[in-house]
Design a protein around this motif. Structure first.
Motif, PDB file in Angstrom:
ATOM      1  N   LEU A   1       0.857  -1.197   0.000  1.00 50.95           N
ATOM      2  CA  LEU A   1       0.000   0.000   0.000  1.00 50.95           C
ATOM      3  C   LEU A   1       0.884   1.235   0.000  1.00 50.95           C
ATOM      4  O   LEU A   1       1.740   1.402   0.876  1.00 50.95           O
ATOM      5  N   HIS A   2       0.708   2.094  -1.015  1.00 47.22           N
ATOM      6  CA  HIS A   2       1.438   3.358  -1.096  1.00 47.22           C
ATOM      7  C   HIS A   2       0.448   4.515  -1.079  1.00 47.22           C
ATOM      8  O   HIS A   2      -0.622   4.419  -1.662  1.00 47.22           O
ATOM      9  N   HIS A   3       0.845   5.584  -0.400  1.00 52.31           N
ATOM     10  CA  HIS A   3       0.027   6.801  -0.440  1.00 52.31           C
ATOM     11  C   HIS A   3       0.932   7.989  -0.752  1.00 52.31           C
ATOM     12  O   HIS A   3       1.948   8.169  -0.087  1.00 52.31           O
ATOM     13  N   ASN A   4       0.551   8.766  -1.748  1.00 51.95           N
ATOM     14  CA  ASN A   4       1.359   9.910  -2.193  1.00 51.95           C
ATOM     15  C   ASN A   4       2.823   9.525  -2.352  1.00 51.95           C
ATOM     16  O   ASN A   4       3.729  10.245  -1.926  1.00 51.95           O
ATOM     17  N   GLY A   5       3.051   8.342  -2.898  1.00 45.02           N
ATOM     18  CA  GLY A   5       4.413   7.895  -3.180  1.00 45.02           C
ATOM     19  C   GLY A   5       5.135   7.254  -2.002  1.00 45.02           C
ATOM     20  O   GLY A   5       6.234   6.729  -2.157  1.00 45.02           O
ATOM     21  N   ARG A   6       4.527   7.266  -0.840  1.00 54.00           N
ATOM     22  CA  ARG A   6       5.171   6.713   0.339  1.00 54.00           C
ATOM     23  C   ARG A   6       4.610   5.314   0.635  1.00 54.00           C
ATOM     24  O   ARG A   6       3.403   5.105   0.572  1.00 54.00           O
ATOM     25  N   ALA A   7       5.500   4.363   0.975  1.00 53.22           N
ATOM     26  CA  ALA A   7       5.025   3.007   1.285  1.00 53.22           C
ATOM     27  C   ALA A   7       4.454   2.975   2.697  1.00 53.22           C
ATOM     28  O   ALA A   7       5.122   3.373   3.645  1.00 53.22           O
ATOM     29  N   LEU A   8       3.206   2.544   2.844  1.00 52.70           N
ATOM     30  CA  LEU A   8       2.600   2.458   4.177  1.00 52.70           C
ATOM     31  C   LEU A   8       2.641   1.031   4.706  1.00 52.70           C
ATOM     32  O   LEU A   8       2.788   0.817   5.904  1.00 52.70           O
ATOM     33  N   LEU A   9       2.462   0.073   3.840  1.00 52.19           N
ATOM     34  CA  LEU A   9       2.445  -1.327   4.287  1.00 52.19           C
ATOM     35  C   LEU A   9       3.005  -2.220   3.188  1.00 52.19           C
ATOM     36  O   LEU A   9       2.733  -2.010   2.004  1.00 52.19           O
ATOM     37  N   ARG A  10       3.760  -3.210   3.620  1.00 52.97           N
ATOM     38  CA  ARG A  10       4.245  -4.240   2.707  1.00 52.97           C
ATOM     39  C   ARG A  10       4.025  -5.567   3.389  1.00 52.97           C
ATOM     40  O   ARG A  10       4.559  -5.792   4.470  1.00 52.97           O
ATOM     41  N   LEU A  11       3.244  -6.422   2.789  1.00 54.60           N
ATOM     42  CA  LEU A  11       2.923  -7.701   3.418  1.00 54.60           C
ATOM     43  C   LEU A  11       3.274  -8.822   2.448  1.00 54.60           C
ATOM     44  O   LEU A  11       2.792  -8.845   1.323  1.00 54.60           O
ATOM     45  N   ARG A  12       4.127  -9.755   2.924  1.00 50.74           N
ATOM     46  CA  ARG A  12       4.400 -10.900   2.057  1.00 50.74           C
ATOM     47  C   ARG A  12       3.442 -12.020   2.431  1.00 50.74           C
ATOM     48  O   ARG A  12       2.822 -11.964   3.501  1.00 50.74           O
ATOM     49  N   PRO A  13       3.308 -13.044   1.613  1.00 48.99           N
ATOM     50  CA  PRO A  13       2.446 -14.171   1.990  1.00 48.99           C
ATOM     51  C   PRO A  13       2.985 -14.781   3.280  1.00 48.99           C
ATOM     52  O   PRO A  13       4.199 -14.957   3.409  1.00 48.99           O
ATOM     53  N   GLN A  14       2.140 -15.052   4.234  1.00 50.38           N
ATOM     54  CA  GLN A  14       2.614 -15.499   5.544  1.00 50.38           C
ATOM     55  C   GLN A  14       1.509 -16.289   6.243  1.00 50.38           C
ATOM     56  O   GLN A  14       0.353 -16.226   5.838  1.00 50.38           O
ATOM     57  N   PRO A  15       1.885 -17.022   7.308  1.00 50.68           N
ATOM     58  CA  PRO A  15       0.841 -17.716   8.073  1.00 50.68           C
ATOM     59  C   PRO A  15      -0.107 -16.694   8.705  1.00 50.68           C
ATOM     60  O   PRO A  15       0.315 -15.568   8.988  1.00 50.68           O
ATOM     61  N   PRO A  16      -1.359 -17.086   8.957  1.00 46.77           N
ATOM     62  CA  PRO A  16      -2.358 -16.134   9.484  1.00 46.77           C
ATOM     63  C   PRO A  16      -1.891 -15.400  10.745  1.00 46.77           C
ATOM     64  O   PRO A  16      -2.108 -14.186  10.857  1.00 46.77           O
ATOM     65  N   ALA A  17      -1.237 -16.097  11.662  1.00 47.66           N
ATOM     66  CA  ALA A  17      -0.844 -15.440  12.913  1.00 47.66           C
ATOM     67  C   ALA A  17       0.141 -14.306  12.639  1.00 47.66           C
ATOM     68  O   ALA A  17       0.088 -13.243  13.272  1.00 47.66           O
ATOM     69  N   GLU A  18       1.031 -14.522  11.664  1.00 54.98           N
ATOM     70  CA  GLU A  18       1.993 -13.461  11.333  1.00 54.98           C
ATOM     71  C   GLU A  18       1.305 -12.289  10.652  1.00 54.98           C
ATOM     72  O   GLU A  18       1.663 -11.131  10.869  1.00 54.98           O
ATOM     73  N   ARG A  19       0.323 -12.592   9.829  1.00 47.76           N
ATOM     74  CA  ARG A  19      -0.408 -11.516   9.162  1.00 47.76           C
ATOM     75  C   ARG A  19      -1.132 -10.656  10.195  1.00 47.76           C
ATOM     76  O   ARG A  19      -1.131  -9.432  10.116  1.00 47.76           O
ATOM     77  N   VAL A  20      -1.715 -11.326  11.183  1.00 52.45           N
ATOM     78  CA  VAL A  20      -2.413 -10.587  12.240  1.00 52.45           C
ATOM     79  C   VAL A  20      -1.424  -9.697  12.988  1.00 52.45           C
ATOM     80  O   VAL A  20      -1.694  -8.526  13.265  1.00 52.45           O
ATOM     81  N   ARG A  21      -0.246 -10.226  13.267  1.00 49.64           N
ATOM     82  CA  ARG A  21       0.764  -9.436  13.968  1.00 49.64           C
ATOM     83  C   ARG A  21       1.192  -8.233  13.125  1.00 49.64           C
ATOM     84  O   ARG A  21       1.318  -7.118  13.620  1.00 49.64           O
TER      85      ARG A  21
END
Ligand code: ATP
Ligand code: MG
Length: 591
Positions: free
Chosen positions: A189-209
């Protein structure tokens, strides 16, 4: 009046856009869902100016064939269902063929897509509903949808857009909901050119974290329970989890984020049994259920669902959660709670409650009904031996729900009337009464507010803080006085007087969440009953609270005086009767 005529297609789409894509965050949700429906494994989102200037979603999904590009933008064109049977068991996010047409009607939209078979990508453009021809383009397999200047041609709608920060917060929330549900997919997720979130494929518990932060994730317990064709899995915060930051409450049905009254209630109830004061439970829960057992075609943004068998779903979620939460109580498990005999603290009530049994000892076996008739019949008026604080019998006869005897297991009120035993689910009954009271008060524009001696301060989302500023009148109508102290804190200064026993913070939070999600107007109209039911739940007596005899009798009298009190807000009964005859037959006692 002028004659009836068909509306031009563009106008139809613009009207639909008002419902389907109320704001940039809603358009983003639709684009993300389309990417997931196309089987994407990696999705990139770029926003400018809170999504109002640009929303761009790129995926590596199946793509759209050249011949179908124009159809993708047409209203009621979908690749996802073909028949009513398909609709009744739909497993994809999309099924209406409405989202792209609606977005394209109110923006400058560019669609570039390439299927695995195609030698290159194809591009189509749509400017406020006017579709261009299809042109060759470059790009990898997958789809890029670029939405510029949302609502450029519908100024009335554009005026409703809030600050960049608020719209970004809505987009961020839409993004998180999708990302939480699909831990196996990569997102950026980028906003105005800035990266806000980067999520790689991961187990559900890691995604929640990754999405909820270490503090919340550290307190979460995992849960996975199956019952019949349904499965409830995910994470719930231990009841002891108390945190200063915003709360996290996510419920997904078949991977779709929903705000569902029934599920919300089942979850709250499960927490109520373990929390003394309602803290802010945090949870990320997934209910997976046969798609044929749930209708998703209920709400324009699909945020509500309808279950074929709501009671079974409520039971399942409540019990699965209760069991999991009970495991966290010190020394607690599935053992029975100590019976809470409410009569214990009220000597006069005890003697009254026992009186019928003692008196009945010397009576012939056919006499009990006569005895009860004498006690409660029309002739008797005020029963003998009634404690002074018990409510008077209604003119013309004994009260239909009789008089309280005791409280059982902190859950049920036992009472006797002329027919035998009455058993009341005290929480459900009280909730219903509160709900009807709130409804009457709101209808009469007479929701009295009660000022708090010490205002409660809440940490909220930006969207919720903005809702406080925008919706003062609606909050006042509901009996609240709140003020935003900062972009993420809110002071609660007054709550509805009828709910003065409720935890003001938790109550205000639920109301704010609802207003932030649906807007004040809808909360006061089509969602009014839901809102009031949620509020009522906050005030209703908690399970495990010992009631005094006068309190129990007062509850019975209120039930009699309240319309529709025989059912709780979710359609379950609030009380039941076991007749003397049924009791006698249990003891093989002939008449
Ligand atoms: N990212 C994408 N990748 C592949 N195909 C897509 C993508 N986005 C849209 N499509 C195609 O365009 C069609 C129309 O999309 P649209 O979102 O308007 O409708 P839908 O998803 O079928 O239904 P809904 O209106 O409920 O979202 C889809 O049925 C799908 O075939
Ligand atoms: Mg769609």
């Amino acid at each position: 009046m002028s004659s009836i005529h068909l509306l031009p297609e563009l106008l139809v789409n613009q009207i639909a856009a008002g419902e389907v894509v109320e704001r940039p965050g809603a358009a983003l949700k639709e684009l993300l869902e389309n990417s997931l429906d196309a089987g994407a494994r990696a999705i990139a989102v770029e926003l400018q100016a809170g999504g109002a200037k640009l929303l761009k979603v790129s995926d590596d999904g199946a793509g759209i064939a050249r011949e179908e590009l124009a159809l993708a933008l047409a209203r009621h064109a979908t690749s996802k269902i073909a028949t009513l049977e398909d609709l009744e068991r739909v497993g994809s996010f999309g099924f209406r063929g409405e989202a792209l047409a609606s977005i394209a009607a109110v923006s400058h939209l560019i669609l570039v897509s390439r299927t695995p078979e195609a030698r290159h990508a194809w591009r189509i453009e749509c400017n406020g509903g006017a579709v261009s021809s299809v042109e060759p383009a470059s790009g990898p397999v997958g789809t890029v949808v670029e939405v510029r200047d949302l609502y450029f041609n519908t100024p009335a709608r554009r005026k409703f857009l809030r600050s960049e920060a608020t719209e970004l917060a809505h987009c961020d929330e839409a993004f998180r909901r999708i990302a939480l549900a699909r831990a196996d997919t990569a997102f950026t997720l980028h906003h105005n050119g800035r990266a806000l979130l980067r999520l790689r494929p991961q187990p559900p518990a890691e995604r929640v974290r990754a999405l909820l932060g270490d503090e919340a994730a550290g307190a979460l317990l995992d849960l996975d329970e199956a019952a019949g064709a349904a499965r409830l899995h995910g994470f719930v915060a231990a009841p002891t989890f108390s945190h200063g930051t915003r709360d996290y409450q996510y419920v997904f049905v078949n991977g779709r984020f929903v705000r569902d009254k029934l599920l919300g209630h089942a979850i709250r109830q499960a927490y109520q049994d373990v929390l003394h004061h309602e803290r802010h439970p945090a949870f990320v829960l997934f209910l997976d259920i046969d798609p044929a057992r749930v209708d998703v075609n209920v709400h324009p943004t699909k945020i509500e669902v309808r279950f074929r068998d709501p009671q079974a779903v409520h039971q399942m979620v409540f019990h699965a959660l209760s069991r999991r939460l009970a495991q966290t109580r010190a020394g607690a498990g599935v053992e029975l709670r100590e019976p809470a005999l409410a009569a214990a603290g009220a000597p006069s009530a005890v003697s009254w409650a026992r009186a019928p049994q003692q008196a009945a000892i010397g009576l012939p076996s056919h006499a009990p009904m006569a005895f009860y008739d004498a006690l409660f019949g029309a002739r008797a008026g005020q029963p003998a031996g009634l404690p002074a604080d018990a409510p008077a019998a209604q003119p013309g006869g004994a009260p239909p729900l009789g008089f309280a005897l005791a409280q059982l297991a902190g859950v049920y009120v036992l009472a006797q009337n002329q027919h035998g035993l009455i058993i009341v689910d005290m929480h459900a009954a009280h909730e219903r009464i509160m709900y009807e009271k709130l409804k009457a008060a709101l209808d009469a524009s007479d929701m009295a507010a009660q000022r708090l001696l010490i205002p409660a301060t809440l940490v909220v989302t930006q969207v919720e803080a903005a809702a406080v500023e925008e919706s003062g009148a609606a909050l006042a109508a509901l009996g609240f006085d709140m003020a935003a102290l900062s972009p993420t804190t809110v002071a609660v200064r007054a709550i509805p007087a009828a709910l003065s026993d409720a935890d003001p913070g938790a109550l205000a939070r639920d109301v704010l969440r609802e207003i932030a999600e649906f807007g004040a107007t809808r909360v006061l109209t089509e969602r009014r009953d839901e809102m009031l039911a949620t509020m009522a739940c906050h005030a209703a007596v908690r399970a495990n609270r010992a009631l005094t005899m006068p309190e129990m009798n007062a509850l019975l009298r209120e039930m009699e005086a309240t319309e529709r009190s025989g059912q709780c807000n979710h359609g379950r009964p609030t009380w039941t009767q076991i007749s003397m005859k049924e009791l006698d037959s249990l003891f093989l006692r002939g008449r």
